[in-house]
Design a protein around this motif. Structure first.
Motif, mmCIF file in Angstrom:
data_model
loop_
_atom_site.group_PDB
_atom_site.id
_atom_site.type_symbol
_atom_site.label_atom_id
_atom_site.label_comp_id
_atom_site.label_asym_id
_atom_site.label_seq_id
_atom_site.Cartn_x
_atom_site.Cartn_y
_atom_site.Cartn_z
ATOM 1 N N PHE A 11 -51.100 50.433 10.357
ATOM 2 C CA PHE A 11 -51.647 49.092 10.544
ATOM 3 C C PHE A 11 -53.002 49.001 9.848
ATOM 4 N N PRO A 12 -53.028 48.521 8.609
ATOM 5 C CA PRO A 12 -54.278 48.543 7.834
ATOM 6 C C PRO A 12 -55.445 47.849 8.514
ATOM 7 N N ILE A 13 -55.187 46.770 9.251
ATOM 8 C CA ILE A 13 -56.279 46.005 9.825
ATOM 9 C C ILE A 13 -57.044 46.781 10.889
ATOM 10 N N LEU A 14 -56.426 47.804 11.464
ATOM 11 C CA LEU A 14 -57.100 48.576 12.507
ATOM 12 C C LEU A 14 -58.253 49.407 11.948
ATOM 13 N N ALA A 15 -58.336 49.526 10.625
ATOM 14 C CA ALA A 15 -59.466 50.232 10.010
ATOM 15 C C ALA A 15 -60.685 49.331 9.833
ATOM 16 N N GLU A 16 -60.537 48.041 10.145
ATOM 17 C CA GLU A 16 -61.673 47.125 10.023
ATOM 18 C C GLU A 16 -62.797 47.518 10.981
ATOM 19 N N ARG A 17 -64.036 47.308 10.542
ATOM 20 C CA ARG A 17 -65.201 47.461 11.410
ATOM 21 C C ARG A 17 -65.634 46.064 11.846
ATOM 22 N N ILE A 18 -65.890 45.909 13.118
ATOM 23 C CA ILE A 18 -66.279 44.624 13.687
ATOM 24 C C ILE A 18 -67.702 44.753 14.226
ATOM 25 N N HIS A 19 -68.631 44.038 13.589
ATOM 26 C CA HIS A 19 -70.050 44.143 13.943
ATOM 27 C C HIS A 19 -70.508 45.601 13.929
ATOM 28 N N GLY A 20 -69.971 46.339 12.956
ATOM 29 C CA GLY A 20 -70.339 47.735 12.813
ATOM 30 C C GLY A 20 -69.659 48.683 13.777
ATOM 31 N N LYS A 21 -68.761 48.166 14.598
ATOM 32 C CA LYS A 21 -68.090 48.975 15.625
ATOM 33 C C LYS A 21 -66.619 49.161 15.273
ATOM 34 N N ARG A 22 -66.045 50.219 15.836
ATOM 35 C CA ARG A 22 -64.604 50.433 15.735
ATOM 36 C C ARG A 22 -63.880 49.250 16.373
ATOM 37 N N LEU A 23 -62.801 48.793 15.747
ATOM 38 C CA LEU A 23 -62.026 47.689 16.298
ATOM 39 C C LEU A 23 -61.099 48.181 17.402
ATOM 40 N N ALA A 24 -61.268 47.603 18.583
ATOM 41 C CA ALA A 24 -60.309 47.787 19.685
ATOM 42 C C ALA A 24 -59.589 46.454 19.841
ATOM 43 N N TYR A 25 -58.442 46.331 19.206
ATOM 44 C CA TYR A 25 -57.723 45.058 19.191
ATOM 45 C C TYR A 25 -56.850 44.955 20.435
ATOM 46 N N LEU A 26 -57.258 44.087 21.359
ATOM 47 C CA LEU A 26 -56.571 43.923 22.644
ATOM 48 C C LEU A 26 -56.202 42.454 22.861
#
Length: 410
Positions: A21-36
């Motif tokens: 899942f390529p999008i899970l490598a995204e950084r969100i506000h500099g943080k690891r993405l926990a997509y829930l």
């Protein structure tokens, strides 16, 4: 051996799943993405992205009624997708009507099946946990919606549901898995009881098909609606299963190309099933992408996905129970991976904003279940919802963010 417990499926290789899942490598506000936020839409694996890309690069054409090579490729892939989807659901291809999603499938049934049969005062029996798309279409068709009660834990009161099955009930329409609570309803039992009284049943399966192995032939419902994007497929595509005898009797609800056999200024005649209900240029890439998503689910194994999500759900329930001033909304005994909650002193939207800054994506609001929010006396919840790629580390990140939120708001 009869009565032997089902074998425990091997655990998921979570790192290998996430790598797809390529999008899970995204950084969100500099943080690891926990997509829930998976009850709203799931992310898409590489295999689905490749199928969509391959279609547009090598087979893009309108289907049917053409003899050139690209049209042949597109038609072959599109119709193969229908076969794949029908096999996954254990139904015939003629019973799989392609739609834009669950909402359109329910509206189709409301207008083409129910509305012609309605008399003043006729009712559709739903539950108190329904999505708006399983309430509003019946009202637009002219039916009275009657809702069976739910308990404080978020379970359906089956005795109340049975009591409301009456002579004016023209259809039962029930959610398989609640999008706001995660409650798994006993749909097989409810289908049997309604049909014993001669009442047809529609099941809203939007939140179920990515978490529970579907066998619609065994379930026996008259209608079952679903959306691809809740099961790792593309947005804007869905399937309505409807029993053949209903589809044959129902009039078309959209008119245009491909749903006709003949057209003249005096009259028109209709195409075979399921095309009678599929007017206009179809979503070819959506069908192909959904078939690829079902292939992905099967490659992982639905039993493994279910067991993994139940483990993460149990872990998340325990972790969130330790957050000060936080209350879970929906504690049914049989649940899919949904954790809805409120926190004293904080609006759900404010909670969502704090969580976002910590890389945690959740959904906030009434989740298109305003009657349910009214039942619990709250305007909104924050909702964390699970998919195969979620793990305990996502829950830990969520819990840490919620503790930060508690310090800010209390």
């Amino acid at each position: 051996m009869s009565g032997a417990p089902s074998p425990v499926p091997p655990p998921l290789d979570l790192a290998a799943i996430r790598a797809q899942f390529p999008i899970l490598a995204e950084r969100i506000h500099g943080k690891r993405l926990a997509y829930l936020d998976n009850a709203a839409t799931t992310q898409k694996p590489e295999s689905v992205l490749r199928a969509l890309d391959d279609y547009y690069r090598h087979a893009n054409s309108n289907v049917h009624r053409a003899v050139h090579e690209l049209a042949a490729r597109a038609t072959t892939q599109y119709e193969a997708a229908r076969d794949r989807i029908a096999a996954f659901l254990n139904v015939t291809r003629e019973e799989c009507v392609f739609t834009r999603g669950t909402t359109e499938g329910i509206n189709l049934v409301a207008r083409s099946f129910l509305q012609p049969r309605l008399q003043p005062g006729d009712e559709v029996l739903v539950t108190g946990m329904e999505h708006h798309s399983n309430i509003v279409p019946w009202q637009l068709a002219g039916a009275k919606t009657v809702a069976a009660r739910i308990t404080d834990e978020g379970e359906l009161d089956l005795d109340d549901w049975r009591a409301k099955l009456g002579p004016r009930t023209k259809l039962v329409s029930i959610v398989h898995v609640s999008n706001s609570l995660g409650t798994i309803n006993p749909v097989a039992e409810m289908v049997r009881e309604a049909q014993q009284r001669g009442i047809p049943v529609l099941v809203d399966g939007a939140q179920a098909i990515a978490h529970e192995a579907p066998d619609l032939r065994a379930l026996g419902a008259d209608f079952y609606a679903m959306s691809a994007h809740k099961a790792y497929g593309p947005t804007g595509f869905g399937v309505l299963f409807a029993r053949r005898e209903h589809l044959e009797a129902m009039p078309p609800w959209h008119g245009g190309g491909d749903m006709i056999r003949t057209v003249s200024f005096e009259r028109s005649t209709w195409n075979d099933l399921p095309y009678k209900f599929e007017a206009g240029t179809p979503d070819m890439s959506g069908a192909i992408g959904f078939a690829a998503a079902l292939d992905w689910i099967d490659s992982v194994g639905m039993a493994r996905i279910h067991a993994h999500e139940q483990d993460v759900l149990a872990y998340g329930t325990a972790q969130l129970a330790d957050i000060p001033e936080l209350r879970l909304v929906g504690t049914a005994r049989h649940k899919a991976g949904v954790l809805s909650f409120v926190m004293e002193g904080a609006h759900a939207h404010d909670l969502g904003s704090v969580l976002d800054q910590e890389g945690v994506a959740v959904r906030t609001g009434h989740h298109c279940t305003m009657p349910l929010m009214e039942r619990f006396g709250i305007p909104a919840t924050a909702r964390a919802s699970l998919a195969a790629y979620n793990g305990r580390d996502d829950i830990d990140q969520l819990a840490a963010a919620l503790r930060k939120a508690h310090r800010l708001f209390n």
